[in-house]
Each structure stands twice: as C-alpha cells, then as structure tokens.
Motif scaffolding. Structure first.
Motif, PDB file in Angstrom:
ATOM      1  N   GLY A  82       1.032  -1.122   0.043  1.00  0.00           N
ATOM      2  CA  GLY A  82       0.026   0.139   0.121  1.00  0.00           C
ATOM      3  C   GLY A  82       0.978   1.274   0.060  1.00  0.00           C
ATOM      4  N   SER A  83       2.106   1.190  -0.552  1.00  0.00           N
ATOM      5  CA  SER A  83       2.991   2.464  -0.549  1.00  0.00           C
ATOM      6  C   SER A  83       3.873   2.444  -1.909  1.00  0.00           C
ATOM      7  CB  SER A  83       3.887   2.422   0.738  1.00  0.00           C
ATOM      8  OG  SER A  83       4.736   3.241   0.385  1.00  0.00           O
ATOM      9  N   MET A 139       6.396   3.599  -2.063  1.00  0.00           N
ATOM     10  CA  MET A 139       7.533   4.316  -1.270  1.00  0.00           C
ATOM     11  C   MET A 139       8.776   5.086  -1.896  1.00  0.00           C
ATOM     12  SD  MET A 139       9.906   2.317   1.536  1.00  0.00           S
ATOM     13  CE  MET A 139      10.841   2.929   2.679  1.00  0.00           C
ATOM     14  N   ALA A 140       8.997   4.617  -3.192  1.00  0.00           N
ATOM     15  CA  ALA A 140       9.948   5.517  -3.941  1.00  0.00           C
ATOM     16  C   ALA A 140       9.566   7.070  -4.260  1.00  0.00           C
ATOM     17  CB  ALA A 140      10.313   4.631  -5.198  1.00  0.00           C
ATOM     18  N   TYR A 141       8.259   7.138  -4.566  1.00  0.00           N
ATOM     19  CA  TYR A 141       7.615   8.448  -4.625  1.00  0.00           C
ATOM     20  C   TYR A 141       7.349   8.957  -3.287  1.00  0.00           C
ATOM     21  CZ  TYR A 141       7.285   7.681  -9.812  1.00  0.00           C
ATOM     22  OH  TYR A 141       7.778   7.519 -11.152  1.00  0.00           O
ATOM     23  N   ALA A 142       6.543   8.431  -2.457  1.00  0.00           N
ATOM     24  CA  ALA A 142       5.989   9.076  -1.318  1.00  0.00           C
ATOM     25  C   ALA A 142       6.868   9.217  -0.262  1.00  0.00           C
ATOM     26  CB  ALA A 142       4.898   8.001  -0.643  1.00  0.00           C
ATOM     27  N   ALA A 169       3.622  -5.420  -2.485  1.00  0.00           N
ATOM     28  CA  ALA A 169       2.437  -5.705  -2.817  1.00  0.00           C
ATOM     29  C   ALA A 169       1.672  -4.405  -3.521  1.00  0.00           C
ATOM     30  CB  ALA A 169       1.506  -6.345  -1.642  1.00  0.00           C
ATOM     31  N   ASP A 170       1.039  -4.350  -4.514  1.00  0.00           N
ATOM     32  CA  ASP A 170       0.496  -3.272  -5.143  1.00  0.00           C
ATOM     33  C   ASP A 170      -0.352  -3.482  -6.256  1.00  0.00           C
ATOM     34  OD1 ASP A 170       0.146  -0.609  -6.186  1.00  0.00           O
ATOM     35  OD2 ASP A 170       1.487   0.141  -4.802  1.00  0.00           O
ATOM     36  N   LEU A 182       6.453  -1.858   5.954  1.00  0.00           N
ATOM     37  CA  LEU A 182       6.304  -0.541   5.535  1.00  0.00           C
ATOM     38  C   LEU A 182       4.837  -0.394   4.886  1.00  0.00           C
ATOM     39  CD1 LEU A 182       9.987   0.048   4.515  1.00  0.00           C
ATOM     40  CD2 LEU A 182       9.011   0.191   6.912  1.00  0.00           C
ATOM     41  N   TYR A 183       4.022   0.677   5.389  1.00  0.00           N
ATOM     42  CA  TYR A 183       2.670   0.531   4.626  1.00  0.00           C
ATOM     43  C   TYR A 183       2.159   1.930   4.925  1.00  0.00           C
ATOM     44  CZ  TYR A 183       1.483  -0.578   9.447  1.00  0.00           C
ATOM     45  OH  TYR A 183       1.395  -0.855  10.713  1.00  0.00           O
ATOM     46  N   CYS A 184       1.520   2.333   4.049  1.00  0.00           N
ATOM     47  CA  CYS A 184       1.019   3.810   3.871  1.00  0.00           C
ATOM     48  C   CYS A 184      -0.569   3.830   3.409  1.00  0.00           C
ATOM     49  CB  CYS A 184       1.794   4.608   2.944  1.00  0.00           C
ATOM     50  SG  CYS A 184       1.543   6.448   3.326  1.00  0.00           S
ATOM     51  N   GLN A 185      -0.945   4.557   2.515  1.00  0.00           N
ATOM     52  CA  GLN A 185      -2.228   5.019   2.270  1.00  0.00           C
ATOM     53  C   GLN A 185      -3.027   4.017   1.640  1.00  0.00           C
ATOM     54  OE1 GLN A 185      -2.995   7.055   3.923  1.00  0.00           O
ATOM     55  NE2 GLN A 185      -1.345   8.425   4.217  1.00  0.00           N
ATOM     56  N   GLY A 186      -2.244   3.006   0.894  1.00  0.00           N
ATOM     57  CA  GLY A 186      -3.074   2.059   0.206  1.00  0.00           C
ATOM     58  C   GLY A 186      -3.612   1.057   1.121  1.00  0.00           C
ATOM     59  N   LEU A 187      -3.131   1.025   2.589  1.00  0.00           N
ATOM     60  CA  LEU A 187      -3.968   0.241   3.415  1.00  0.00           C
ATOM     61  C   LEU A 187      -4.778   1.217   3.957  1.00  0.00           C
ATOM     62  CD1 LEU A 187      -1.719  -2.174   2.917  1.00  0.00           C
ATOM     63  CD2 LEU A 187      -1.556  -2.093   5.503  1.00  0.00           C
ATOM     64  N   ASN A 188      -4.581   2.396   4.479  1.00  0.00           N
ATOM     65  CA  ASN A 188      -5.375   3.392   5.134  1.00  0.00           C
ATOM     66  C   ASN A 188      -6.536   3.931   4.633  1.00  0.00           C
ATOM     67  OD1 ASN A 188      -3.357   3.124   7.137  1.00  0.00           O
ATOM     68  ND2 ASN A 188      -2.252   5.016   6.464  1.00  0.00           N
TER      69      ASN A 188
END
Length: 943
Positions: A190-191, A193-196, A219-220, A312-318
């Motif tokens: 859900g990230s 990461m290379a961009y965010a 996973a994306d 490591l996770y971000c908005q794809g999960l949230n």
C-alpha cells in the motif's frame, strides 16, 4: 539555532547570515534541513547531515524548498491580512484583527446559544505544529464544548491509528528508521515508497547494497517504481489486502513458521483468529487477490522464515472502507511470527503529513483526547477535564471529516472553521463538499495561502504563518520530536495558528461573560508545549523528560522520554509488554470485505489514486515551483495499453472519467504499470489546475469529483484509494492551447486569474513549466470554438496582443496560430483548432532554440516539425534537468553487455542524474532495463 559569525568584510558588505536547523514541511519522514537567511529572505536550503531522519538527504520536493520561499512567489499566494465578507453575496474586505476575530467570536457565541455547541465545528490539519493542534483541541473540547474537531489526518492516518490501538493497545508505531538497516525481509504494501517517502527509500537501497541477502516484497495493484525494484512483486487486486495477509498467515501456520512461545507469552485471541484463517487457503487467496499461488506461498515463507521482517505501509492500506482491518491483519502477521519488538522487525506505518503524529499525540481527532486518551472513556475525559481546569469534557462523539461536511451541508452544523487545509480539493465527493461550503452560515478559513479553492468559499479569511516563520515542534513517523524555529518574521499581518486560536478563545470567554479567568494564558509557544508535555505523564508517550532546551541542544528525540531518562526509546515492546489491560497484544479477528464500490458492467474500471513523485498533496506549495511539473507536466489518467487499444484511444486523447458521484475529463496515457480493468490518477489535481463546466453546467472539481466517501466503520477514514468508474472518449473537436514565459512575479497570480476562465470550457487545465524561467500553460477543449473575446482575453494575459504578434488564421477550418518572439526565440504561443504543432513549438520555446531559420514555417498550418528536430521528452532527473532522450542517447553510446547497476553508475557519472536526491534512481533503472530487456535482473521478478 546556530549563528555563523561574519567576518568584518562580510559585515560591512551586507546583512548577517543566519544558519538555522529546521524540519522539512512535506511528508512524515521529518527530514532535517539547514536554512540560510539574511533576516528578510531565505538564501539557501540544504539537507542537515546531522539529522537522524535523513543525514543530509532531501528528495526533489525538499530540495526545492528554497524556490517556494522566494518573495516574488510568496507575495502572489499568501494571505497577508484578515478579510471579512460583509454579507454573503459581497466580496471580502480587508479588516483589522480585532474586527475579524470579534465577528467570529460573536457568531460562535450566538450560534452556540441558539443551537448548542455541536452546531459549530473545526477542521484542522496535519501540517500544523503540535502547539497549534493542542490549542485548537482544547478550544473545541474544553471551551466551546464540542467534540466536532477533526483533521485532514482523518484522510490519511486514522486507520493506522485504529489498527495499532485494536492490536497493540496504543497508537504508537513501534519501529525506528534504523530497522530498515537491520531487516532481513522488508514487506512494502500500500505504498509507492520511492515516490511517497523517497529519503527512506534511499535508505532501503543502501541497506540492499550492504546486505545482498535482504529480500523486498511489494504488494500493490500497480507495478510502480517501488514494485519494479522488488525481489517479489504481488500485483494484488484493489482492496484485497486482508485476504492476502490472512492467506500468508494461513501458510505460516501450515508450515510451522509461527512463534508459539511468543503467542503464548505475549498475545491473546489467537484461537479465534485461527478459525477464521482456515478458509483462507492458498488457492482461494490467490484467486481473490488476482495473483499466482506460488507468489503467495513464496511471500509467506520469506516473511515467516526471516529472522527480522519489517513491514512498511501507507495510504494503500489506510484509505479504505476496510482500512482498520487491513492494518490489523498485517499486524496479526507480525504477532504470530514474533516479528515485533526487535531490531529490523515490526509493523511500521509511514506517516503522510509532517505532523500527523503530533496531532495524534494531542488528541486532534474527533474521537481522541490529549496523550492518546480515548474520548469514549469516562476516566480519560475526567483526567483531561482536571488537567484543563474545566468542569467536564463533552461525551458525545464528534463528527469526523466526511461526516462533518455532510452535517454542514444539511444545516446540522452552522459554522465551520477550516485551518491549514483545503477540503475543496482533498475530500472525496466534491459535489457534497462544495454544497456544504455554500450552505454554511459562516465559513472561516485560516491559512497562509489565499489562493486555494477553499479560500474562495471563506466568509472570513485569517492569515497564518507558514514554514520558516513558525515556532514549535513536530513529530515524525518514528516518534521523533524536532524543534521548529522561525527563520523569518511573519509576512504581512500573519499570526501563528496557536496565537489566532488563543486570541479568539480569550474573546469568546470575555464576550460570553466568563468570570473564571482564561483557560488560554499562553504568551509563547513553549508554554503551550509545556502544558501538552504535562498531559503525557505516565502515558505511553510520556515526554516529561524533554524540554525545548533539550531538543535545541541535543537535537530531535524519540518518545517515550519520561522524566529521568537520558534518551528516548528506539523500539517499543522489546519486553513483550503492551499497553492493554492484560499487558498482552490482541489478535484482531477481522473479516475480509471487498471494496465498497466494486467495478461492474456500468462502471467497469477500478480507479486508484496516489502520489506523483515531485508533487505533494493539494500542491499549494509544490505547485508554486515550475520545475516540479517537469516529471508529470499535466493532469492525466493512466490505463493499460490493452484497454486503450480496445477503446481506440491514443496517448493524449481526452476521456470522460465518471463515477456515481461526478465526472471529470482527463487526457489519457498508456502505462505498463496498470493491469487491464484498472486506471490511475495522481491525487494532487484539484480545481486549481484542472476543471471544466461539467455536463450540467455545474462545474467539475478535479480528481476528487469521483472518489468515494464510503467510510471505514472503525476509523471513519474514506475510501479515497478506490472508486468504480467508466471511461469514455470525450468527443471535443475544438482545442485551444496557449503557453509562454511569464514574469515570475505574476505567474501564480495568472494561474489564479485563469481559474474562472477554465470553467467556461468543457475541459481545461493550467500548469507551470520551465526551470530558470517560469512558464504558464493553459489547455482547453470544447464542442465548439470559444468566443473570440474569451480567447483574446486569455491571450492578452500571456502578452499575445498588438501589432508585434505573428498571426495565422484559417477561418474555414477554425484554426489559428499566434506567436510572440523575443530576441529571436519563442516567447509565447497560442494555438486554436489544430494544436498538433505543440509537440515541437513548446520544445523550441522551453529550450530557447533560435527560430530565425524557420521563417514562414512558424505560421504554416502543417504540424510537421522542422527537419532534424528531436524532442527532449520527459524530464527524469529534476535536480540536473536530465530528460529521457539524454539518458537513451548516453546508454546507446555506452558499452554493451554491462549489468544494470554498472549502466546506472555510468549514467550517474556522465549526466549526474541520480547523484543528488536520488528520487529518479528507480526510473533510471526502469529505462535501463527497458533498453536492454534481455539483461537478467532480480528487480523484475514476480515470484
């Protein structure tokens, strides 16, 4: 703050230069920067080599902070003095601070007396400092008596908050950035990461170089630059994360990759979860997620067998209607395998905004109170009431972000105070949001910026300080608190956000007849922080051992840092004790539920949104910098090339993108990142840059005209990441394009002035371009030619008027071309009807190529480019202005048969690309691998 003493010669020559350590104002990585200033302006910004978050590195956004601080730009966009609308249909007028805040206080008091305290609301921001956040939270819940205060962090972090609390007992990310260096397996989900979070991604790249055995799983739904670099890429279908995590844990159970001793000693609830996991067989999960069974098995084995697995996770999960379940089920994986509380292991949520963590610490969400206390807990409410010196804190739950604006729309909330955020761009279902802002009895917008779309709706505009003027603290993703020091005095009449809230609170107390003295005695920001610090005593985030002096002398510190401690704690839960009633972590027995709005026959595409590499959020800051548009110059929607071919679409064609809530026209582009049936749009494109009049004449409002307001039932976070849409070719035969160099002192003002004109076309966009100079590009399309007076007015804004303009007109075909030259080079160009010559005219203008040799070709109707013309193509490296064509030329001239890493090293040496911030490195690898597709590379394997 450190001061560099000037020499006598320097002192005589000019003002003293100050060197100040600050924190970058973009994402939650919390990078340190060193700002040079002369007291009136910023002269340099560079990475702080001593800051533990970045050690001197900055991404493309942080590297260009200096450009955003230029006075010529600031004067065009900043709110400089208070303004009040005398009545709803009038323009705002400049007033004094006393007049503005008295009018707001009287409106609040009368509204609360007539309709109760829940008839007013505050909507604040993860870009505020902790001190600002604290005062507004106390103002709403302690003085006004409403829990209707929420933050735009609800849109990005509330599911992470809920997931941590549901499983670990508190909203406390247990990891530190050093865990990236210690991990044996990193699971990014859900990230992009290379961009965010580019600086952290550089750290991951370094860790892989030091440890070739380190494995990375991504996973994306999209094959992003992050995914291309992975050892194992899981291209899951949107919204299937819970099924994936349950399936991985099912396999870990089956293959004895769990840690029974850890489960027995430190957790509870595993037996119930095991019953749920039985149904998540590899075959079922692979089918549900749209991946191969062997990919799933490999991911589970790597995760479970690793000595240290870090997620490591971000908005794809949230940003999901099941965001809490996604977070909690991933944490289940860590608890079951004992991958927590040790170096290199744990579930690490990456924060989106620079101080979303600080806002969570002070209880800035509608369901929280100071120091991670719960509003629903009567003991916690009583504690906070005592700390604040009030009789009670209201127990009625406050409205969360989407709920709040729906309540404004229906009239339940009469007055809304918006602080440092742009909901008319960032909230989903923009039609509802705009209706709410029109219906409110009073909209107060407190912001440093007057050019956002939300500011257009303000009945009262209150000017606030911005980055480099503020004084306080922020907390980054690894719980590290940094001091923020002012470099410049406030611009115009701007005040700090906490100062405005305190001034209002004191007026509210006085005008409402309070006899008990003020609850807001603060004179300086440090007094606010000291009170906040006191509320944390004995809590999981205890910072009673910290002071501003400590932060200034020793640098950024992690919490907890209780009284008597000499350092903060790097990692949480190393002792296996959790902040729950039993001291044990809880497994969350969560079900898998598909996305709230699955694609169907009527809306057959799954639309996802996400970040572009060089832009941030609503672009009110990055959108000021022309060179940050170079990588993604204009709004677009990405589709798979197969889907485009089936619909007879070509790159650049306009398409209607329509969901159940709204429609927006976008140019389309083919992308190998997308699988069939999916589409992607950058989250940043709001009405400031993209709009049109809409099919019913009501206007369209950027990407969030289409996104879904479906909420997670626990976190109340909206499903911004996914919506079902249909994509149809837009038959708009007439096109209009004008671009040219504009004086930097008016470029942003021109963008703002053109905003109403954009709404007169079916489709229109307005962006910047350029590097040493600033250009503005306006693009429009419609069913028919626009009125001549409208075209002439827009052209005049670009200086295309008068006898010096070169003109070509073909009235029969409806085509025209207007060209302005300066010193033998293109200065401005207007194309109407046939705009196909854009592809070479813009290159000639942007690269300052002399045009004297072209003669009449400049005005010939043909779109054919001059002989020998080679377009530069997309800029890949923004730091050194290296385009894709430069990279391909260099690769073609280089030695054959070299490894991708050797080719990358040679590119870096020749062109310098990738040698500064490194944000372009993943894309450089992609170009290298595409150029030499026969080269074997672990970065492209999918299982």
């Amino acid at each position: 703050m450190t001061m560099e003493a000037p020499s006598a010669a320097t002192a005589a020559a000019g003002p003293v230069t100050a060197s100040t350590k600050l924190t970058c104002c973009y994402c939650g990585v919390g990078c340190g920067v060193i700002v040079e200033s002369d007291g009136t302006r910023i002269t340099d910004v560079r990475g702080d080599p001593e800051h533990p978050a970045n050690f001197g590195r900055l991404c493309t956004k942080g590297s260009t902070l200096l450009l955003t601080a230029q006075p010529a730009l600031q004067q065009q966009v900043r709110a400089l003095h208070p303004e009040v609308r005398p009545h709803r249909d009038a323009a705002r007028q400049r007033v004094s601070w006393d007049e503005a805040l008295d009018s707001v206080a009287r409106k609040f008091i009368s509204t609360v007396r007539e309709h109760g305290p829940d008839s007013v609301a505050f909507y604040v921001s993860g870009q505020l400092l902790t001190e600002d956040y604290y005062v507004f939270n106390k103002l709403a819940k302690g003085l006004v008596g409403t829990n209707n205060i929420d933050t735009n962090s609800r849109l990005c972090m509330s599911s992470a908050v809920a997931g941590y609390k549901q499983t670990l007992g508190a909203d406390a990310p247990p990891n530190c950035y050093e865990d990236i260096d210690e991990a044996e397996l990193i699971f990014i989900v859900g990230s992009n990461m290379a961009y965010a979070h580019p600086v952290l991604y550089r750290r991951l790249e370094d860790a892989r170089k030091r440890n070739p055995e380190l494995k990375v799983i991504v996973a994306d739904p999209r094959r992003t630059d992050t995914a291309r670099d992975a050892d194992l890429f899981l291209p899951i279908l949107p919204g299937t994360d819970v099924a994936l995590f349950h399936g991985m844990l099912h396999i870990c159970l089956w293959e004895d990759l769990i840690d029974p001793a850890y489960i027995e000693a430190h957790t509870e609830g595993f037996a119930e979860l095991k019953r749920t996991l039985r149904d998540f067989t590899p075959q079922y999960v692979a089918q549900t997620c749209g991946i191969r069974e062997d990919q799933l098995v490999q991911a589970a084995r790597w995760f479970g067998a690793s000595k240290a697995s870090l997620s490591l996770y971000c908005q794809g999960l949230n940003q999901s209607s099941s965001g809490t379940a996604k977070n909690a089920s991933l944490i289940n994986l860590h608890l079951a395998t004992g991958q927590i509380g040790k170096p290199g292991a744990g579930p690490f949520s990456l924060t989106g905004q620079p101080n979303a963590m600080g806002g969570r610490e002070v209880g800035g969400l509608a369901n929280l109170l100071s120091a991670h206390r719960d509003l629903a807990n009567p003991v916690h409410r009583a504690e906070v009431a005592k700390l604040w010196g009030v009789e009670s804190v209201p127990d009625k739950p406050g409205k969360t972000a989407v709920e709040m604006f729906e309540a404004v729309r229906t009239g339940e909330i009469k007055v809304v105070w918006i602080v440092c955020t742009n909901p008319a761009q960032s909230l989903p279902d923009q039609r509802m949001v705009r209706e709410a802002l029109r219906n409110a009895e009073m909209v107060i917008v407190q912001d440093c910026c007057r050019s956002t779309v939300t500011a257009d709706y303000a009945d009262v505009l209150l000017p606030a300080t911005t980055w480099a003027e503020k004084d306080g603290t922020v907390t980054n993703s690894e719980r590290r608190i940094s001091r923020v020091l002012p470099v410049l005095p406030p611009l115009g009449e701007a005040l700090h956000d906490w100062q405005i809230a305190v001034d209002f609170a004191q007026r509210y107390e006085r005008l409402s007849g309070s006899q008990s003295g003020t609850l807001f005695p603060y004179r300086i920001a440090e007094e606010v922080w000291n009170e906040h610090r006191g509320t944390t005593r004995g809590r999981d985030l205890d910072i009673t051992g910290l002071s501003w002096a400590t932060l200034e002398q020793k640098g950024p510190q992690q919490w907890p840092f209780p009284e008597g401690a000499t350092a903060g704690r790097k990692r949480l839960y190393e002792d296996g004790v959790f902040p729950t009633a039993s001291g044990k972590a809880r497994f969350a027995n969560v079900p898998y539920r598909p996305v709230a709005e699955p694609a169907d026959a009527r809306f057959p595409f799954s639309l996802t949104t996400g970040r572009l590499r060089d832009q941030w959020h609503g672009m009110s800051r990055t959108g000021m910098v022309a060179q940050l548009y170079a990588h993604a110059p204009e709004p677009s929607i990405a589709m798979s090339e197969a889907d485009m071919a089936r619909r007879f679409l070509r790159n650049g064609d306009l398409v209607h993108v329509t969901s159940r809530r709204g429609s927006q026209i976008f140019p389309v582009s083919g992308s190998d990142e997308m699988r069939s049936g999916q589409a992607f749009i950058g989250m940043h494109w709001g009405e400031e840059y993209l709009s049109g009049r809409g099919r019913e004449g009501g206007g369209t409002h950027g990407v969030n005209a289409m996104t879904s307001p479906a909420l997670d039932p626990v976190s109340k976070q909206p499903e911004l990441k996914h919506a079902a849409v249909k994509i149809l070719k837009a038959e708009l035969p007439w096109h209009f394009l004008v671009f040219g160099w504009v004086d930097e002192a008016r470029a942003l003002s021109l963008q703002t002035r053109l905003r109403p004109e954009m709404r007169r076309f079916a489709y229109a966009s307005c962006t910047l371009f350029g590097r040493e100079r600033t250009g503005v590009l306006f693009r429009a399309a419609d069913d028919y030619a626009a009125p001549a007076e409208l075209i002439a007015r827009i052209e005049a804004d670009f200086g295309i008027e008068g006898a010096a303009v070169l003109r070509y007109d073909d009235a029969r075909r409806g085509n025209s071309r207007r060209i302005v030259l300066a010193d033998g080079k293109l200065s401005a160009v207007s194309l109407a009807g046939d705009v196909s010559a854009e592809h070479w005219l813009k290159d000639y203008l942007e690269n300052a190529i002399p045009v004297a040799s072209l003669g009449r070709m400049l005005l010939m109707p043909s779109a054919q480019a001059p002989k020998g013309f080679k377009p530069r193509g997309k800029v890949v490296c923004n730091c050194f202005n290296v385009a894709e064509s430069d990279i391909l030329t260099s690769l073609a001239a280089g030695p054959a048969g070299v490894s991708p890493e050797a080719a990358l090293a040679e590119l870096t040496q020749k062109l310098r690309c990738g040698s500064n911030c490194g944000s372009c490195v993943p894309e450089l690898r992609k170009i290298i691998l595409s150029k030499n597709s026969t080269s074997a590379s672990p970065a492209l394997h999918e299982g």
